[in-house]
Design an enzyme around this catalytic site. Structure first.
Site, PDB file in Angstrom:
ATOM      1  N   TRP A 132       0.869  -1.310  -0.182  1.00 55.50           N
ATOM      2  CA  TRP A 132      -0.114  -0.097   0.006  1.00 55.50           C
ATOM      3  C   TRP A 132       0.758   1.190  -0.013  1.00 55.50           C
ATOM      4  O   TRP A 132       0.642   2.154  -0.657  1.00 55.50           O
ATOM      5  CB  TRP A 132      -0.860  -0.067   1.411  1.00 55.50           C
ATOM      6  CG  TRP A 132      -2.024  -1.009   0.962  1.00 55.50           C
ATOM      7  CD1 TRP A 132      -2.310  -2.170   1.979  1.00 55.50           C
ATOM      8  CD2 TRP A 132      -3.139  -0.779   0.127  1.00 55.50           C
ATOM      9  NE1 TRP A 132      -3.668  -2.557   1.177  1.00 55.50           N
ATOM     10  CE2 TRP A 132      -3.752  -1.945   0.213  1.00 55.50           C
ATOM     11  CE3 TRP A 132      -3.379  -0.079  -1.029  1.00 55.50           C
ATOM     12  CZ2 TRP A 132      -4.889  -2.255  -0.747  1.00 55.50           C
ATOM     13  CZ3 TRP A 132      -4.424  -0.422  -2.008  1.00 55.50           C
ATOM     14  CH2 TRP A 132      -5.245  -1.449  -1.652  1.00 55.50           C
ATOM     15  N   ASP A 170      -1.144   6.644   6.636  1.00 58.33           N
ATOM     16  CA  ASP A 170      -2.268   5.843   6.330  1.00 58.33           C
ATOM     17  C   ASP A 170      -2.481   4.887   7.218  1.00 58.33           C
ATOM     18  O   ASP A 170      -1.749   3.841   7.297  1.00 58.33           O
ATOM     19  CB  ASP A 170      -1.732   5.292   4.911  1.00 58.33           C
ATOM     20  CG  ASP A 170      -2.800   4.241   4.342  1.00 58.33           C
ATOM     21  OD1 ASP A 170      -3.915   3.880   5.085  1.00 58.33           O
ATOM     22  OD2 ASP A 170      -2.461   3.582   3.269  1.00 58.33           O
ATOM     23  N   LYS A 184     -12.124  -1.421   7.210  1.00 57.11           N
ATOM     24  CA  LYS A 184     -11.357  -2.419   7.881  1.00 57.11           C
ATOM     25  C   LYS A 184     -11.942  -2.310   9.428  1.00 57.11           C
ATOM     26  O   LYS A 184     -11.956  -3.306  10.225  1.00 57.11           O
ATOM     27  CB  LYS A 184      -9.883  -2.253   7.693  1.00 57.11           C
ATOM     28  CG  LYS A 184      -9.415  -2.827   6.258  1.00 57.11           C
ATOM     29  CD  LYS A 184      -8.535  -2.192   5.766  1.00 57.11           C
ATOM     30  CE  LYS A 184      -8.203  -2.787   4.157  1.00 57.11           C
ATOM     31  NZ  LYS A 184      -7.516  -1.772   3.510  1.00 57.11           N
TER      32      LYS A 184
HETATM   33  C1  PLP Z   1      -7.140  -1.438   2.326  1.00 55.01           C
HETATM   34  C2  PLP Z   1      -5.982  -0.378   2.357  1.00 55.01           C
HETATM   35  C3  PLP Z   1      -6.111   0.563   1.421  1.00 55.01           C
HETATM   36  C4  PLP Z   1      -6.795   0.935   0.150  1.00 55.01           C
HETATM   37  O1  PLP Z   1      -8.127   1.327   0.776  1.00 55.01           O
HETATM   38  P1  PLP Z   1      -9.182   1.675  -0.176  1.00 55.01           P
HETATM   39  O2  PLP Z   1     -10.471   2.425   0.706  1.00 55.01           O
HETATM   40  O3  PLP Z   1      -9.812   0.103  -0.824  1.00 55.01           O
HETATM   41  O4  PLP Z   1      -9.035   2.636  -1.309  1.00 55.01           O
HETATM   42  C5  PLP Z   1      -4.939   1.607   1.499  1.00 55.01           C
HETATM   43  N1  PLP Z   1      -3.795   1.439   2.525  1.00 55.01           N
HETATM   44  C6  PLP Z   1      -3.954   0.603   3.198  1.00 55.01           C
HETATM   45  C7  PLP Z   1      -2.845   0.426   4.544  1.00 55.01           C
HETATM   46  C8  PLP Z   1      -5.016  -0.332   3.367  1.00 55.01           C
HETATM   47  O5  PLP Z   1      -4.967  -1.263   4.133  1.00 55.01           O
END
Ligand code: PLP
Length: 363
Positions: free
Chosen positions: A105, A175, A199
């Site tokens: 990511w 993030d 999540k």
């Molecule tokens: C799942 C995830 C993303 C992507 O998220 P979306 O909402 O599908 O764009 C980005 N960064 C991390 C660390 C993730 O776990």
């Protein structure tokens, strides 16, 4: 209740939601008490919805003890759109952003930022298959950088930062999509925090952004309106129609978190769940954790077995036993147990028991 028939959901995302949240949403789906309409059928400009949104934001502020000089935004487009919005808003021409490369990511965030401006990639652990968080000595920051970007929890590789990098006075952007609110966090250490909700916070379709107010001055009027943090901040996340149902579910999830003792309370439970699972992984050597020990994630526990055949069998039998979603990401292989906030402790016990039985039969 329907809870009795739920299986254990180890999905990395969208992921398990708290059963009490789903049950309350079900009870009030057709008509919100005192409103007589579903939350999906009312105006986002109505008092009812504004109260729901304001209450969710107030609960987020209380949970994370967010200082008053930060704005809480609920946006759309997922964490992936933040990969673009962060540099579009914060990375001016002639400046450099530092990106710490700790996983798949982080790599995606880097690729998007490079489309917008100048990026310095540092602290990459790619050569080690991203199986660890870099040491401070491996990170070389640009003096006067626009910001430093990190990925708090690496969802695919199963690693997590357990202490923050020292970035001096440079705004730290995190993030936190797969770790947000898994334990207490010190918001004041960050310039901006973002997380896709699906999540650890609620359903997909909402991105939580917490941004320090002074950084909003960097958002240029020439930006597309929907991609401008300042616009969303000035409009209280109501510039356009938000994901109203998602805001409602996220709000219920925040209330559920508060009822468990907030981030301190859930942090203790998360430590316990992860410790139990890692102890089983380490018990005999039949299972092998893929992340280095000091970098292990509380949220995504990645492990392998002796052969791919054995792993296939493990996935097949665990699924049949009501333990769903344990197949790892193709980039890492093996197994991944995502045990976010809403994942019940009994589910971890059930997995540990299954692992022991599997080892007894095949070991
Ligand atoms: C799942 C995830 C993303 C992507 O998220 P979306 O909402 O599908 O764009 C980005 N960064 C991390 C660390 C993730 O776990």
């Amino acid at each position: 209740m329907t809870t009795a028939t739920r299986i254990y959901n180890f999905s990395a995302g969208p992921a398990v939601l708290p059963a009490p949240v789903l049950e309350e949403a079900q009870r009030h789906l057709v008509a919100l008490p005192g409103v007589g309409m579903s939350v999906m059928e009312i105006s986002h400009r109505s008092k009812v919805f504004e109260d729901l949104l304001n209450e969710a934001v107030a609960d987020i502020r209380a949970l994370a003890k967010i200082p008053s000089n930060y704005k809480v935004l609920m946006l759309q487009g997922g964490a992936s759109l933040q990969f673009s919005m962060v540099p579009m808003n914060l990375l001016a021409a002639g400046t450099v952003a530092d990106y710490i490369d700790t996983g798949s990511w982080a790599d995606k965030a880097i690729k998007e930022a490079k489309k917008i401006g100048t990026v310095n990639v540092t602290g990459s652990t790619k050569a080690d298959n991203y199986n660890r968080i870099p040491a401070a000595s491996e990170i070389s920051l640009t003096p006067g950088a626009a910001y430093v970007h990190m990925t708090g929890n690496n969802t695919i590789e199963g690693t997590q930062w357990h202490s923050l990098p020292d970035v001096g006075g440079v705004p730290l952007v995190n993030d936190t999509s797969s770790e947000m609110f898994c334990r207490p966090l010190d918001v004041a250490r960050f310039g901006l925090i973002y997380a896709g909700a699906q999540k650890n916070l609620g359903p997909s379709g909402i991105t939580l952004v917490i941004v320090r107010e002074d950084l909003l001055a960097r958002s240029k009027d020439s930006l597309p309106t929907m991609l401008n943090y300042k616009v969303h901040a000035e409009n209280g996340s109501l510039y356009n129609t938000p994901n109203t149902f998602g805001v409602y579910i996220l709000g219920l999830t925040m209330k559920w978190l508060k009822s468990l003792g907030g981030l301190e309370g859930i942090g203790i439970v998360n430590e316990r769940k992860a410790a139990r699972l890692y102890a089983e992984i380490d018990r005999t050597g039949f299972y092998r954790g893929t992340a280095q020990k000091e970098s292990r994630s509380l949220m995504n526990v990645t492990f392998r077995l002796g052969s791919e055949d054995l792993e296939k069998q493990f996935v097949k039998e665990s699924t049949a036993a009501g333990l769903d979603g344990l197949k790892g990401h193709r980039a890492v292989g093996g197994m991944r147990a995502s045990i976010y906030n809403a994942f019940p402790e009994e589910g971890v016990d059930a997995l540990v028991e299954f692992m022991r039985e599997f080892e007894r039969k095949r070991g």
